[in-house]
Design an enzyme around this catalytic site. Structure first.
Site, PDB file in Angstrom:
ATOM      1  N   ASP A 293       0.835  -1.199   0.000  1.00 21.04           N
ATOM      2  CA  ASP A 293       0.000   0.000   0.000  1.00 21.04           C
ATOM      3  C   ASP A 293       0.875   1.256   0.000  1.00 21.04           C
ATOM      4  OD1 ASP A 293      -2.369   1.429  -0.001  1.00 21.04           O
ATOM      5  OD2 ASP A 293      -2.548   1.451   2.175  1.00 21.04           O
TER       6      ASP A 293
ATOM      7  N   CYS B 255     -19.688 -13.943  -4.612  1.00 27.31           N
ATOM      8  CA  CYS B 255     -20.604 -12.948  -4.039  1.00 27.31           C
ATOM      9  C   CYS B 255     -22.050 -13.223  -4.449  1.00 27.31           C
ATOM     10  CB  CYS B 255     -20.208 -11.542  -4.484  1.00 27.31           C
ATOM     11  SG  CYS B 255     -18.708 -10.916  -3.686  1.00 27.31           S
TER      12      CYS B 255
ATOM     13  N   CYS C 186     -25.681 -11.333  -3.608  1.00 29.55           N
ATOM     14  CA  CYS C 186     -25.604 -10.550  -2.367  1.00 29.55           C
ATOM     15  C   CYS C 186     -25.248  -9.087  -2.643  1.00 29.55           C
ATOM     16  CB  CYS C 186     -24.565 -11.171  -1.439  1.00 29.55           C
ATOM     17  SG  CYS C 186     -24.354 -10.286   0.127  1.00 29.55           S
TER      18      CYS C 186
ATOM     19  N   CYS D 248     -22.997  -5.312   1.143  1.00 32.12           N
ATOM     20  CA  CYS D 248     -22.031  -4.225   1.295  1.00 32.12           C
ATOM     21  C   CYS D 248     -22.541  -2.935   0.667  1.00 32.12           C
ATOM     22  CB  CYS D 248     -20.670  -4.618   0.706  1.00 32.12           C
ATOM     23  SG  CYS D 248     -20.684  -5.082  -1.039  1.00 32.12           S
TER      24      CYS D 248
ATOM     25  N   CYS E 177     -23.332   0.610   3.143  1.00 40.42           N
ATOM     26  CA  CYS E 177     -22.418   1.765   3.100  1.00 40.42           C
ATOM     27  C   CYS E 177     -23.127   3.027   3.588  1.00 40.42           C
ATOM     28  CB  CYS E 177     -21.895   1.976   1.685  1.00 40.42           C
ATOM     29  SG  CYS E 177     -20.717   3.353   1.570  1.00 40.42           S
TER      30      CYS E 177
ATOM     31  N   CYS F 205     -16.474   8.043   0.390  1.00 40.00           N
ATOM     32  CA  CYS F 205     -16.067   6.968   1.298  1.00 40.00           C
ATOM     33  C   CYS F 205     -15.555   7.542   2.619  1.00 40.00           C
ATOM     34  CB  CYS F 205     -14.984   6.132   0.631  1.00 40.00           C
ATOM     35  SG  CYS F 205     -14.326   4.821   1.678  1.00 40.00           S
TER      36      CYS F 205
ATOM     37  N   CYS G   3     -13.676   3.174   8.232  1.00 40.16           N
ATOM     38  CA  CYS G   3     -15.033   2.618   8.313  1.00 40.16           C
ATOM     39  C   CYS G   3     -14.958   1.141   7.963  1.00 40.16           C
ATOM     40  CB  CYS G   3     -15.947   3.347   7.327  1.00 40.16           C
ATOM     41  SG  CYS G   3     -17.641   2.719   7.266  1.00 40.16           S
TER      42      CYS G   3
ATOM     43  N   CYS H 151     -20.532  -8.251   5.626  1.00 35.30           N
ATOM     44  CA  CYS H 151     -20.248  -9.284   4.619  1.00 35.30           C
ATOM     45  C   CYS H 151     -20.360 -10.681   5.221  1.00 35.30           C
ATOM     46  CB  CYS H 151     -18.855  -9.077   4.042  1.00 35.30           C
ATOM     47  SG  CYS H 151     -18.383 -10.353   2.834  1.00 35.30           S
TER      48      CYS H 151
END
Length: 367
Positions: A153, A207, A210, A213, A217, A233, A260, A267
């Protein structure tokens, strides 16, 4: 023997056997899984360009500055032939069964300060970078001179894309990586190498229909399956952005002061999240279930002391107080509190313009 870019001889190696050996080294270093991805990410370029063109990266100018280099590993590190991807679980060791319910309870307490789980312990950049370096060193000792570079990252790298291609998991609709046996509560890291290791196979997505998520949010930042508008976000607003938080989004932050977790808490796959074997990610005092007032009382010196070696430190004391002021305003809307109002009012005369704007907003929210 083969030759490295520097002209030094490299021992011949059995790719499959070497990869199995690396898995053992990685496990001993605290990694849960490693994979190997190729470097042709051409089919990821159109989506990256479209996202940037729409401005959904917000003020993260470095993303646009690097452009397609993010999708071209060999341009970022010349000579790269493969990318070793690694997963490290970060759920604290002593997390109880039902940890998600405990997090939801914290979000329901307006005066509690909610810090994203990953940031409550030691800075993951430091932990992963050090251990990836150790893994690369062991690889070099096994094969001879090695051209490599370690990332976590920390550079223009399409982490999730590379990890999904290497079989560590699949991209969920929230754009995070998911694994059937580990959910998404893990960090990713990479080692770019000039070694033609065998690639590991990707896995299929699970997924299905579904949309948990997307529905969870708080700010509607997940604008559709596999699409996130960073400008909405909460992680971007409270961590990456150094600008005022848009007034229309402030009430939606609730008591979230750094990051967050909502899309992960909801999930279904995270019921399989694994506890970290490392103590590095255990929460520090004050960063789990601390109150807004307790953290507001940290002056800059205490903030720096408390966040030494933490990912939180990089946002600085002013953004920390900006985020707290918003959460305190939301707490005042839920129930007027004389102590919170007094704490905000005392700080206002000497506050920086950024913090003062958010204090004034918070005080205006008082019932």
């Amino acid at each position: 023997m083969s030759s490295t870019p520097g002209g030094q001889a490299r021992a011949a190696f059995d790719g499959a056997a070497l990869l199995e050996q690396m898995r053992g080294w990685a496990g001993a270093l605290g990694f849960s899984q490693i994979g190997v991805a190729g470097i042709d990410l051409a089919d990821a370029e159109p989506g990256l360009l479209a996202w940037l063109a729409q401005g959904q990266h917000g003020s993260m100018g470095y993303m646009a500055a690097h452009g397609l280099k993010r999708a071209r590993p060999a341009e970022l590190v010349p000579g790269t032939l493969r990318v070793i991807t690694a997963r490290m679980d970060y759920l604290p060791t002593d997390s109880p069964e039902g940890w998600q319910a405990i997090e939801w309870q914290g979000l329901a307490r307006p005066q509690q300060a909610q810090v994203s789980i990953y940031a409550r312990g030691r800075d993951y950049h430091k932990v992963l970078r050090n251990r990836l370096q150790q893994l690369a060193t062991q690889l070099e000792q096994a094969v001879g001179p090695l051209g490599y570079r370690v990332f976590t990252d920390s550079a223009p790298v399409l982490e999730v894309e590379l990890a999904s291609r290497s079989g560590i998991g699949w991209r969920g609709k929230h754009t995070l990586l998911l694994d059937r046996e580990a959910g998404s509560m893990f960090f990713l890291g990479e080692i770019f190498v000039d070694l033609p290791l065998p690639e590991t196979a990707p896995v299929s997505g699970h997924c299905g229909q579904c949309t948990a998520c997307l529905d969870a949010c708080p700010t509607g930042a997940i604008t559709g399956a596999y699409r996130v508008d960073a400008r909405r976000c909460i992680s971007y607003l409270t961590i990456e952005s150094d600008e005022p938080i848009p007034p229309e989004l402030r009430p939606l932050l609730g008591n979230r002061i750094y990051g967050c977790d909502d899309c992960q808490l909801v999930c279904p796959w995270n019921k399989f999240s694994r506890r970290s074997p490392l103590p590095d990610f255990d929460p520090r005092e004050g960063l789990q279930a601390g109150t807004l007032l307790q953290l507001w009382r940290w002056d800059e010196a205490e903030f720096l002391r408390r966040t030494e070696g933490s990912a939180i430190r990089r946002i600085g004391h002013q953004r920390w107080r900006r985020n707290l002021a918003v959460a305190m305003g939301n707490a005042l809307r839920a129930a007027d509190d004389a102590e919170i109002r007094a704490a905000l009012s005392r700080e206002l005369p000497q506050a920086s313009p950024l913090v003062a704007e958010h204090i004034e907003w918070a005080l205006s929210e008082s019932l």
